[in-house]
Design an enzyme around this catalytic site. Structure first.
Site, mmCIF file in Angstrom:
data_model
loop_
_atom_site.group_PDB
_atom_site.id
_atom_site.type_symbol
_atom_site.label_atom_id
_atom_site.label_comp_id
_atom_site.label_asym_id
_atom_site.label_seq_id
_atom_site.Cartn_x
_atom_site.Cartn_y
_atom_site.Cartn_z
ATOM 1 N N GLU A 1 12.985 -25.471 12.171
ATOM 2 C CA GLU A 1 13.441 -26.727 12.522
ATOM 3 C C GLU A 1 14.369 -27.413 11.524
ATOM 4 O O GLU A 1 13.635 -28.047 10.548
ATOM 5 C CB GLU A 1 12.698 -27.774 13.063
ATOM 6 C CG GLU A 1 12.944 -28.841 13.875
ATOM 7 C CD GLU A 1 12.206 -30.313 13.753
ATOM 8 O OE1 GLU A 1 12.612 -31.171 14.498
ATOM 9 O OE2 GLU A 1 11.253 -30.479 12.823
ATOM 10 N N ASP B 1 8.019 -26.393 12.176
ATOM 11 C CA ASP B 1 8.330 -27.762 12.382
ATOM 12 C C ASP B 1 8.797 -28.491 11.001
ATOM 13 O O ASP B 1 8.083 -28.134 9.995
ATOM 14 C CB ASP B 1 7.179 -28.621 12.796
ATOM 15 C CG ASP B 1 7.396 -29.978 13.266
ATOM 16 O OD1 ASP B 1 8.235 -30.191 14.225
ATOM 17 O OD2 ASP B 1 6.649 -30.986 12.703
HETATM 18 C C1 NOJ Z 1 9.735 -32.347 14.952
HETATM 19 C C2 NOJ Z 1 9.057 -32.445 16.442
HETATM 20 O O1 NOJ Z 1 10.148 -31.636 17.158
HETATM 21 C C3 NOJ Z 1 8.796 -33.750 16.738
HETATM 22 O O2 NOJ Z 1 8.486 -33.551 18.058
HETATM 23 C C4 NOJ Z 1 7.779 -34.218 15.771
HETATM 24 O O3 NOJ Z 1 7.428 -35.545 16.322
HETATM 25 C C5 NOJ Z 1 8.021 -34.277 14.409
HETATM 26 N N1 NOJ Z 1 8.665 -33.026 14.030
HETATM 27 C C6 NOJ Z 1 6.856 -34.513 13.599
HETATM 28 O O4 NOJ Z 1 5.920 -33.467 13.612
#
Ligand code: NOJ
Length: 528
Positions: free
Chosen positions: A274, A209
């Site tokens: 991500e 993430d």
């Molecule tokens: C990216 C995640 O996909 C999202 O759902 C989340 O709110 C944020 N990161 C914070 O962790």
């Protein structure tokens, strides 16, 4: 024509040619009847994913959490929240997935913890604690107020005041999600142990993430403001009013992934980041032969349906990181592609055509649950919305639109749950469900499954892509070895010279040899 030749990626062999599938655990399948999806529910539905033909199942966070951001606020990285199951159930899930030939990715959240994590509780209550240095603390600005002009992705400043010490702590998301200090070697050691913990339980990959933002500017300098946020309702639009050079995409972050890469290698596991970058070229700071194996490219989720934009979406990340792109057109954070691409049947056709192009590109394409069903956005009344983005920002759509439960069959809640009420309402119809679509050979589900299967047949194709410049306006096309992939982004039927080519797949017309593309239609052909 432009040739893009890139080095082969260093990755686990199994990742090459894999198709991923994102499971938003709360909304996939509820095994214990409490109205929230869980690991048992997912295990019971793995056969469906094997039938669909995907290879890698990424499961969103299931760790103990106060759920301020639905699990992206982790209070313990080495356990499972009882809402979703327990570690035994996780082991059973992995075992069943492996029996079915599926790999599993766990979603690790290293940018921030929950404010309920014992590290942060110690840091917050005792400024002398060793855990204080796990987080980012700063004195107020000289005139008072937050230390700099950074803002949170979810609205408001990226800083919250802690009265005991008179300092602020940094959070790029909610105040309940304090950011970790990745310049502290102890934090790095903690996460290396966390990675080992999940890899030892046979996890095949981790999705990381906020992978692009772990390291912040050492001096915490202001970001340059580039436009005026006044009047903007959506926090992400306000976020774009700043040039995020100091809080995001610092090149130093690669050093972390180099260490993780060595750990992953020992387990034949993959690191999938991500990577919310501003420019595709920035992906190469994170995704390398010895860093992340795959970096998601999110720009297609805000792509206008225009030929230049569609081509750029495919070409730019490929130019940056070759066959290491994680291709997506939807996720649990964005409006559904059907809705974005103008809704209804047009939206579905476009989403399918674009999906064919993603399946044709080198890299790892991912589907997000329900994308294969062609689901449109869910309309959730304001009072039933759960997403903190919608709750904190009056008038914001939030992310519940893509998080409504999966429609499975004709049972109550369309088979998602036996509970009287589900955490978000079931909004879909039976004819959109998996069971109904499986019975209908013309359904969207079969078309997407056809593309997943098509991808399998492309497994020997090389990593070199050449975009075609000599085709009718509005047709976006590329060659990969002897294969030709084309998408008609025009609103009209477009003639296409297919001489010397044998069409092997089309997304709309049944007549494979027709030398035309319907509006929004995509095809694959092979040199004959
Ligand atoms: C990216 C995640 O996909 C999202 O759902 C989340 O709110 C944020 N990161 C914070 O962790």
């Amino acid at each position: 024509m432009q040739a893009l030749t890139l080095s082969a990626m260093s990755s686990p062999d199994w990742l090459r040619n894999s198709v991923g599938y994102e499971v938003y655990i709360r909304s996939f399948a509820d095994g214990d009847g409490d109205g929230v999806g869980d690991l048992t529910g997912l295990r019971d539905r793995l056969e469906y994913l094997a039938w669909l033909g995907v290879d890698l199942v990424w499961v969103t966070p299931f760790f103990p959490s106060p759920m301020a951001d639905h699990g992206y606020d982790v209070a313990d990285y080495a356990d499972i929240d009882p809402l979703f199951g327990n570690l035994d159930e996780f082991d059973r899930l992995i075992a069943r997935a492996h029996e079915l030939g599926l790999k599993v990715a766990v979603d690790i959240v290293p940018n921030h913890t929950s404010s309920a994590h014992p590290w942060f509780r110690a840091a917050f209550t005792d400024p002398e604690s060793r855990y204080r240095a796990y987080y980012l603390w700063r004195d107020p600005a000289p005139g008072g107020g937050p230390p700099n002009n950074w803002i949170s992705h979810f609205g408001g400043p990226a800083w919250t005041f802690e009265p005991r010490s008179g300092q602020y702590y940094c959070h790029l998301f909610l105040p309940e999600q304090p950011d970790l200090n990745w310049r502290n070697p102890d934090v790095r050691e903690e996460f290396e142990r966390i990675l080992e913990f999940w890899f030892r339980r046979d996890t095949d990959a981790i999705r990381i993430d906020v992978a692009h933002a772990l390291i912040k500017d050492e001096q915490f300098r202001d970001n340059r403001q580039v436009s005026d946020p006044a009047g903007l309702i959506e926090p992400r639009e306000r976020f774009r009013c700043f040039d995020h050079v100091h809080d995001l995409c610092r090149p130093e972050v690669l050093d972390i992934y180099r260490s993780w890469h060595k750990i992953a290698e020992r387990y034949d596991a993959a690191l999938i980041g991500e990577t919310y970058v501003r420019e595709a070229s920035e992906l190469s700071n994170l995704v390398t032969d010895d860093g992340l194996h795959v970096g998601f490219w999110f720009a297609p989720m805000s792509m206008p349906w225009k030929p230049e934009a569609v081509r750029e979406m495919l070409e730019a990340p490929h130019r940056a990181i070759g066959s290491q792109v994680g291709w997506v057109q939807s996720s649990h954070d964005e409006r559904r592609p059907v809705a974005r691409f103008s809704g209804g049947d047009i939206g579905r056709r476009r989403s399918l055509g674009f999906c064919l192009m993603l399946m044709g590109m080198p890299g790892t394409p991912f589907l997000y649950q329900g994308e294969e069903l062609g689901l449109d956005d869910a309309r959730i009344p304001m009072k039933l919305r759960h997403d903190p983005v919608a709750r904190r920002n009056r008038g914001s759509l939030g992310r519940d639109v893509c998080r409504s439960p999966m429609p499975w069959d004709d049972k109550p809640n369309l088979g998602f749950s036996t509970a009287a009420t589900t955490w978000l309402p079931q909004v879909y119809r039976y004819d959109e469900s998996v069971a109904a679509q499986r019975k209908n050979p013309k359904a969207h589900l079969h078309k997407v499954r056809g593309l997943v299967n098509l991808r399998r047949t492309l497994s020997n194709l090389g990593d070199t892509v050449r975009f075609a410049d000599d085709l009718p306006d509005g047709v976006v096309a590329f060659y990969r070895d002897d294969h030709f992939f084309a998408l008609n982004v025009n609103e009209t039927l477009t003639e296409l010279d297919l001489s010397g080519l044998r069409v092997i797949h089309r997304t709309i017309s049944d007549s494979v040899a027709r030398p035309v593309l319907e509006p929004d239609e995509a095809l694959v052909a092979v040199r004959s």
